[in-house]
Design a protein around this motif. Structure first.
Motif, PDB file in Angstrom:
ATOM      1  N   GLY A  56       0.815  -1.214   0.000  1.00  0.00           N
ATOM      2  CA  GLY A  56       0.000   0.000   0.000  1.00  0.00           C
ATOM      3  C   GLY A  56       0.848   1.263   0.000  1.00  0.00           C
ATOM      4  O   GLY A  56       0.558   2.224  -0.734  1.00  0.00           O
ATOM      5  N   LEU A  57       1.915   1.269   0.796  1.00  0.00           N
ATOM      6  CA  LEU A  57       2.761   2.470   0.864  1.00  0.00           C
ATOM      7  C   LEU A  57       3.511   2.709  -0.455  1.00  0.00           C
ATOM      8  O   LEU A  57       3.635   3.842  -0.920  1.00  0.00           O
ATOM      9  CB  LEU A  57       3.759   2.332   2.024  1.00  0.00           C
ATOM     10  CG  LEU A  57       3.151   2.419   3.429  1.00  0.00           C
ATOM     11  CD1 LEU A  57       4.218   2.178   4.494  1.00  0.00           C
ATOM     12  CD2 LEU A  57       2.488   3.780   3.641  1.00  0.00           C
ATOM     13  N   PHE A  98      -4.101   2.598  -4.716  1.00  0.00           N
ATOM     14  CA  PHE A  98      -3.864   2.063  -3.367  1.00  0.00           C
ATOM     15  C   PHE A  98      -4.439   0.642  -3.233  1.00  0.00           C
ATOM     16  O   PHE A  98      -3.782  -0.243  -2.675  1.00  0.00           O
ATOM     17  CB  PHE A  98      -4.501   2.985  -2.331  1.00  0.00           C
ATOM     18  CG  PHE A  98      -4.266   2.538  -0.908  1.00  0.00           C
ATOM     19  CD1 PHE A  98      -2.992   2.544  -0.357  1.00  0.00           C
ATOM     20  CD2 PHE A  98      -5.328   2.107  -0.122  1.00  0.00           C
ATOM     21  CE1 PHE A  98      -2.772   2.121   0.942  1.00  0.00           C
ATOM     22  CE2 PHE A  98      -5.118   1.688   1.181  1.00  0.00           C
ATOM     23  CZ  PHE A  98      -3.839   1.698   1.715  1.00  0.00           C
ATOM     24  N   ARG A 146      -8.982  11.656  -6.759  1.00  0.00           N
ATOM     25  CA  ARG A 146      -9.307  10.764  -5.636  1.00  0.00           C
ATOM     26  C   ARG A 146      -9.578   9.344  -6.120  1.00  0.00           C
ATOM     27  O   ARG A 146      -9.125   8.378  -5.492  1.00  0.00           O
ATOM     28  CB  ARG A 146     -10.531  11.301  -4.887  1.00  0.00           C
ATOM     29  CG  ARG A 146     -10.800  10.550  -3.581  1.00  0.00           C
ATOM     30  CD  ARG A 146     -11.783  11.315  -2.723  1.00  0.00           C
ATOM     31  NE  ARG A 146     -13.070  11.508  -3.382  1.00  0.00           N
ATOM     32  CZ  ARG A 146     -14.014  12.319  -2.972  1.00  0.00           C
ATOM     33  NH1 ARG A 146     -13.794  13.054  -1.888  1.00  0.00           N
ATOM     34  NH2 ARG A 146     -15.162  12.436  -3.608  1.00  0.00           N
ATOM     35  N   SER A 160       2.483   1.798  -3.334  1.00  0.00           N
ATOM     36  CA  SER A 160       1.499   2.254  -4.327  1.00  0.00           C
ATOM     37  C   SER A 160       1.181   3.733  -4.129  1.00  0.00           C
ATOM     38  O   SER A 160       0.962   4.461  -5.100  1.00  0.00           O
ATOM     39  CB  SER A 160       0.225   1.418  -4.229  1.00  0.00           C
ATOM     40  OG  SER A 160      -0.502   1.721  -3.049  1.00  0.00           O
ATOM     41  N   LEU A 161       1.152   4.177  -2.879  1.00  0.00           N
ATOM     42  CA  LEU A 161       0.912   5.604  -2.637  1.00  0.00           C
ATOM     43  C   LEU A 161       2.069   6.449  -3.163  1.00  0.00           C
ATOM     44  O   LEU A 161       1.859   7.563  -3.652  1.00  0.00           O
ATOM     45  CB  LEU A 161       0.718   5.854  -1.136  1.00  0.00           C
ATOM     46  CG  LEU A 161      -0.624   5.372  -0.552  1.00  0.00           C
ATOM     47  CD1 LEU A 161      -0.683   5.646   0.948  1.00  0.00           C
ATOM     48  CD2 LEU A 161      -1.796   6.059  -1.259  1.00  0.00           C
ATOM     49  N   TYR A 211      -6.184   7.774  -6.993  1.00  0.00           N
ATOM     50  CA  TYR A 211      -5.434   7.445  -5.770  1.00  0.00           C
ATOM     51  C   TYR A 211      -6.010   6.177  -5.114  1.00  0.00           C
ATOM     52  O   TYR A 211      -5.276   5.271  -4.718  1.00  0.00           O
ATOM     53  CB  TYR A 211      -5.497   8.602  -4.776  1.00  0.00           C
ATOM     54  CG  TYR A 211      -4.241   9.455  -4.724  1.00  0.00           C
ATOM     55  CD1 TYR A 211      -3.174   9.124  -3.896  1.00  0.00           C
ATOM     56  CD2 TYR A 211      -4.124  10.584  -5.518  1.00  0.00           C
ATOM     57  CE1 TYR A 211      -2.029   9.905  -3.851  1.00  0.00           C
ATOM     58  CE2 TYR A 211      -2.985  11.377  -5.483  1.00  0.00           C
ATOM     59  CZ  TYR A 211      -1.932  11.027  -4.644  1.00  0.00           C
ATOM     60  OH  TYR A 211      -0.789  11.786  -4.608  1.00  0.00           O
ATOM     61  N   ALA A 213       1.448   6.630  -6.756  1.00  0.00           N
ATOM     62  CA  ALA A 213       0.331   7.541  -7.018  1.00  0.00           C
ATOM     63  C   ALA A 213       0.771   8.994  -6.870  1.00  0.00           C
ATOM     64  O   ALA A 213       0.412   9.849  -7.685  1.00  0.00           O
ATOM     65  CB  ALA A 213      -0.823   7.225  -6.067  1.00  0.00           C
ATOM     66  N   MET A 214       1.544   9.268  -5.831  1.00  0.00           N
ATOM     67  CA  MET A 214       1.986  10.647  -5.600  1.00  0.00           C
ATOM     68  C   MET A 214       2.854  11.134  -6.771  1.00  0.00           C
ATOM     69  O   MET A 214       2.686  12.250  -7.264  1.00  0.00           O
ATOM     70  CB  MET A 214       2.768  10.737  -4.292  1.00  0.00           C
ATOM     71  CG  MET A 214       3.182  12.147  -3.906  1.00  0.00           C
ATOM     72  SD  MET A 214       4.044  12.192  -2.330  1.00  0.00           S
ATOM     73  CE  MET A 214       5.538  11.289  -2.734  1.00  0.00           C
TER      74      MET A 214
END
Length: 350
Positions: free
Chosen positions: A116-117, A241, A234, A119-120, A237, A123-124
């Protein structure tokens, strides 16, 4: 998935299993080889299925994700170290079964969190800062290789290695697992069973829910989606995630379900093969799953050839998954159509 491609996949799986039965039938009962091939195919296709589903969530929302390999590698490592250090920290008087359950549970949580991290981060970089999504994925893959390799040497080389709690237990489907010959097909571990459930769930979410409709809208025409009130950023994101969590579960397969240890680069390109399965499956959950089973059958032939003494050249069997990957990407067996806005950054003011 179009019928031609689905028929090709079924024909190839049957051909691979038929080859194993034909070559090994002299030493072992053909039914036993066929059942073992099917059971192994389901098992080894698990990380490919999860990786492909991860890619589907991302790319259906318009974000290319070639970072699946890195997400799975990172999840495999952090899931493993969380399980071994949790196991070492638990009181020794705790029953062995409870220790293993708590340790592996902690490992699963760490693997999901790791995926998850990462992927963030993807995404960022790709959504907020509009970095080229291919470059962002490459950065995460390189980062995962470097960080896991460094920490693996720092934690486990030259010192005492904590005792691993083992792997997830096999679950037998009541009634079906006791059937003669084909019983092993219905004896699978939790992540393998979860992967099949996620295929069905992802298909339902993408094609029968409002969330899926909005996800596909931002992946096909983000400007139009924005004009009807959908928050494109959103949605992207959230889907990236979710894809990261699923890739994390795929990484947990390697160290918490397959073998209770970690080796550098142990994902061995599975993330890239999963991407090929996603493309071959035309960005659909069941298509990606069937393509994953095809690649899994190629790996199952390698495993069962060793187990049953099937006279197949090891070099040929070893390269079969990669040959199939190249075949899938050439487009020989039908054309694929990605989401229209896949890989395109969206600027609300543009």
């Amino acid at each position: 998935m179009e019928r031609r491609r689905f028929g090709f996949i079924i024909a190839m799986i049957v051909a691979i299993i038929g080859t194993a039965v034909a070559l090994g039938g002299q030493q072992v009962a053909p039914a036993l080889i066929a059942a073992s091939m099917l059971a192994t195919t389901l098992r080894v296709a698990t990380p490919l299925t999860l990786g492909a589903l991860s890619g589907i969530y991302c790319e259906r929302a318009g974000v290319v994700n070639i970072a699946i390999e890195g997400m799975m590698l990172g999840a495999a490592f952090f899931g493993y170290i969380a399980s071994v250090y949790t196991n070492a920290a638990l009181p020794p008087e705790l029953p062995e079964v409870a220790r293993a359950a708590l340790s592996i549970g902690a490992g699963l949580c760490a693997a999901l969190l790791s995926g998850g991290l990462l992927s963030l981060l993807h995404a960022m970089l790709s959504i907020t800062f509009k970095v080229d999504q291919i470059i962002s994925g490459v950065v995460i893959n390189v980062l995962a290789v470097g960080v896991t390799g460094f920490l693996n040497r720092a934690l486990f080389f030259g010192g005492s290695v904590p005792h691993a709690p083992g792997v997830l237990p096999t679950i037998a489907v009541p009634g079906l697992a006791d059937l003669p010959v084909i019983g092993p097909i219905f004896q699978q571990q939790p992540i393998a069973i979860t992967a099949i459930g996620l295929v069905v769930l992802t298909h339902f979410v993408l094609f029968y829910t409002r969330w899926g409709l909005r996800t596909r809208a931002v992946g096909e025409h983000p400007r139009a989606a924005d004009t009807v009130g959908i928050n494109v950023t959103r949605m992207r994101y959230a889907n990236v995630f979710i894809g990261g969590l699923i890739a994390g579960l795929g990484g947990a397969y390697f160290t918490l379900e397959s073998v209770p240890s970690f080796e550098p680069l142990m994902t061995n390109g599975r993330g890239f093969i999963a991407l090929a399965a996603m493309i071959f499956g035309n960005w659909s959950p069941f298509g990606a799953w069937s393509a994953s089973l095809l690649f899994g059958a190629a790996q199952a032939l390698q495993i069962n050839a060793q187990a049953f003494g099937i006279p197949v050249p090891a070099q040929f069997v070893g390269m079969l998954p990669y040959l199939l990957t190249m075949l899938a990407l050439t487009g020989i067996v039908g054309r694929t159509t990605p989401p229209a806005a896949d890989g395109q950054a969206y600027d609300k003011s543009g």
